[in-house]
Scaffold this motif. Structure first.
Motif, PDB file in Angstrom:
ATOM      1  N   ALA A   1       1.547   9.165  -5.924  1.00 46.47           N
ATOM      2  CA  ALA A   1       2.095  10.497  -5.680  1.00 46.47           C
ATOM      3  C   ALA A   1       3.074  10.902  -6.778  1.00 46.47           C
ATOM      4  CB  ALA A   1       2.790  10.531  -4.314  1.00 46.47           C
ATOM      5  N   ALA A   2       3.938   9.947  -7.198  1.00 44.22           N
ATOM      6  CA  ALA A   2       4.882  10.247  -8.282  1.00 44.22           C
ATOM      7  C   ALA A   2       4.147  10.544  -9.589  1.00 44.22           C
ATOM      8  CB  ALA A   2       5.850   9.081  -8.460  1.00 44.22           C
ATOM      9  N   ILE A   3       3.102   9.765  -9.860  1.00 49.46           N
ATOM     10  CA  ILE A   3       2.330   9.995 -11.087  1.00 49.46           C
ATOM     11  C   ILE A   3       1.655  11.365 -11.057  1.00 49.46           C
ATOM     12  CG2 ILE A   3       0.298   9.220 -12.377  1.00 49.46           C
ATOM     13  CD1 ILE A   3       1.056   6.359 -11.640  1.00 49.46           C
ATOM     14  N   LEU A   4       1.074  11.692  -9.910  1.00 51.58           N
ATOM     15  CA  LEU A   4       0.423  12.999  -9.795  1.00 51.58           C
ATOM     16  C   LEU A   4       1.439  14.126  -9.921  1.00 51.58           C
ATOM     17  CD1 LEU A   4      -2.127  12.299  -6.920  1.00 51.58           C
ATOM     18  CD2 LEU A   4      -2.609  12.537  -9.344  1.00 51.58           C
ATOM     19  N   HIS A   5       2.625  13.937  -9.301  1.00 52.32           N
ATOM     20  CA  HIS A   5       3.659  14.962  -9.395  1.00 52.32           C
ATOM     21  C   HIS A   5       4.125  15.127 -10.840  1.00 52.32           C
ATOM     22  CE1 HIS A   5       6.926  17.521  -8.041  1.00 52.32           C
ATOM     23  NE2 HIS A   5       7.797  16.759  -8.693  1.00 52.32           N
ATOM     24  N   ALA A   6       4.365  13.991 -11.525  1.00 47.94           N
ATOM     25  CA  ALA A   6       4.782  14.063 -12.927  1.00 47.94           C
ATOM     26  C   ALA A   6       3.691  14.693 -13.797  1.00 47.94           C
ATOM     27  CB  ALA A   6       5.123  12.659 -13.436  1.00 47.94           C
ATOM     28  N   GLU A   7       2.446  14.343 -13.518  1.00 44.73           N
ATOM     29  CA  GLU A   7       1.345  14.936 -14.277  1.00 44.73           C
ATOM     30  C   GLU A   7       1.276  16.441 -14.048  1.00 44.73           C
ATOM     31  OE1 GLU A   7      -1.726  14.727 -17.019  1.00 44.73           O
ATOM     32  OE2 GLU A   7      -0.368  13.138 -16.350  1.00 44.73           O
TER      33      GLU A   7
ATOM     34  N   MET B   1       0.829  -1.206   0.000  1.00 45.09           N
ATOM     35  CA  MET B   1       0.000   0.000   0.000  1.00 45.09           C
ATOM     36  C   MET B   1       0.862   1.254   0.000  1.00 45.09           C
ATOM     37  SD  MET B   1      -3.212  -0.913   2.507  1.00 45.09           S
ATOM     38  CE  MET B   1      -2.179  -1.421   3.876  1.00 45.09           C
ATOM     39  N   ARG B   2       1.983   1.218   0.741  1.00 49.26           N
ATOM     40  CA  ARG B   2       2.881   2.368   0.741  1.00 49.26           C
ATOM     41  C   ARG B   2       3.481   2.583  -0.652  1.00 49.26           C
ATOM     42  NH1 ARG B   2       6.110   0.574   4.188  1.00 49.26           N
ATOM     43  NH2 ARG B   2       4.900   1.218   6.009  1.00 49.26           N
ATOM     44  N   ALA B   3       3.856   1.470  -1.313  1.00 53.75           N
ATOM     45  CA  ALA B   3       4.389   1.595  -2.675  1.00 53.75           C
ATOM     46  C   ALA B   3       3.333   2.135  -3.647  1.00 53.75           C
ATOM     47  CB  ALA B   3       4.904   0.237  -3.151  1.00 53.75           C
TER      48      ALA B   3
END
Length: 371
Positions: free
Chosen positions: A187-193, A179-181
């Motif tokens: 979060a990484a996808i949202l940041h990249a988006e 779940m943490r991964a």
């Protein structure tokens, strides 16, 4: 004490006992099963009920309200061979007191064992992830099996709920890491988006800025060109309206050449090819004038006028063509002479520009017009 009194007392006690044993008051939502000589007779309803003394007795007292039964956690093996502890909550209601008392010895234990067996059958066909996400399906399948099995026992299962599913500790740790991964991935996808959208918006803004600047430059160049065109048109109209002579235009053309060297930053400049044509026009004009007027013939006894001293440099002006010298030359010689004088004028203008840039250097004398 008199025997009669004793008999009366015994009779009164017997009567009270008989009356007490023959009258039963059943509370609301309760049902009593009555047996007569060990055989089921009837079920008493709420209120006042009369029994046959000595022959009738109450066997079981049942509560017909909906009740809750919570089972202890039971180990269940999933399809992927993981042991999980599951405890359930059962909501049931007695609909037939006779069947609940005589069809099954202990209906609660029977329901508990049937729940565990059905739960193991259901969970055994699912993996852990499906077990954790399919509670509604498990509840509905459990309720269908229990309601069908407990119907002949006089019990209706209203609802079955899984209270908790407890996987092993190692599985919990793995699930937490997963779940943490997943959260880190989202979060990484949202940041990249977000960065992508920001870069797109920045590029769109830069594009719009460049387009607007280009349009502004285009409009400025168009307006500047329109202004220059209008200025040239006005000059052209003024020249033609005043009917200017070609000789004057050629002279003004030559007069502009020395100004090319006035700027301090001019280290290289080009003389246009039309210079020869302009000089030829001026020379022709001066030659025609000298030919038309001509020098006066010398009288006998007079000395001819002294020719100007071409060797003496004149400060501050461009050498001019002499009338006496051009009168003796033909048209080609006059054009060559004007070319040399124009070259001398250009050299003098360049010398003046160099002198203006370096005041310490003495100014060079001008080249005489005649050779």
């Amino acid at each position: 004490m008199e025997p009669v009194v004793v008999l009366a007392l015994v009779a009164a006690i017997v009567v009270v006992f008989l009356v007490a044993s023959s009258v039963r008051i059943v509370p609301q939502a309760r049902r009593y099963n009555v047996e007569r000589f060990g055989r089921y007779r009837r079920t008493l309803q709420p209120g006042l009920n009369l029994l046959l003394p000595v022959a009738d007795r109450i066997n079981t007292k049942l509560d017909v309200r909906e009740q809750v039964y919570s089972s202890d956690p039971r180990p269940v093996i999933t399809e992927d061979n993981l042991v999980v502890n599951i405890d359930t909550v059962l909501y049931y209601q007695i609909t037939d007191p006779r069947a609940a008392a005589y069809e099954v010895a202990d209906y609660l234990q029977a329901i508990d064992q049937l729940t565990v067996t059905t739960l193991r059958n259901v969970i055994g066909s699912m993996d852990l992830e499906e077990t954790l996400t399919s509670r509604e399906e498990i509840n509905s399948r459990l309720r269908a099996v229990l309601d069908d099995a407990t119907g002949k026992w006089g019990i209706r299962v209203n609802r079955v709920e899984i209270k908790a599913i407890d996987p092993p500790h190692t599985i919990k740790e793995a699930m937490e890491k997963q779940m943490r991964a997943e959260r880190d991935k989202r979060a990484a996808i949202l940041h990249a988006e977000g960065e992508r959208q920001a870069k797109i918006l920045t590029a769109e803004g830069t594009k719009q800025k460049d387009i607007l600047e280009a349009q502004g430059t285009q409009q400025a160049m168009i307006l500047r060109a329109d202004g220059e065109a209008k200025a040239v048109e006005l000059v052209f109209q003024a020249v033609h309206r005043n009917n200017a002579d070609a000789k004057i235009l050629a002279y003004k053309y030559l007069e502009t050449l020395p100004h090319l060297a006035n700027s301090d930053n001019n280290t290289f400049w080009v003389i246009p090819g039309e210079l020869t044509e302009a000089i030829r026009t001026v020379t022709t004009a001066f030659g025609d004038q000298s030919t038309a007027s001509g020098p006066a013939p010398a009288q006998p006894g007079e000395m001819p006028a002294a020719a100007p001293d071409h060797d003496t440099p004149q400060e501050g002006r461009t050498p001019e063509l002499g009338a006496g010298s051009t009168a003796a030359l033909d048209a080609a010689a006059a054009a060559d002479e004007a070319g040399r004088q124009a070259a001398a004028a250009v050299s003098d203008a360049r010398a003046e520009a160099e002198a203006a840039r370096s005041p310490q250097t003495p100014r060079r004398g001008q080249t005489p017009g005649g050779s």
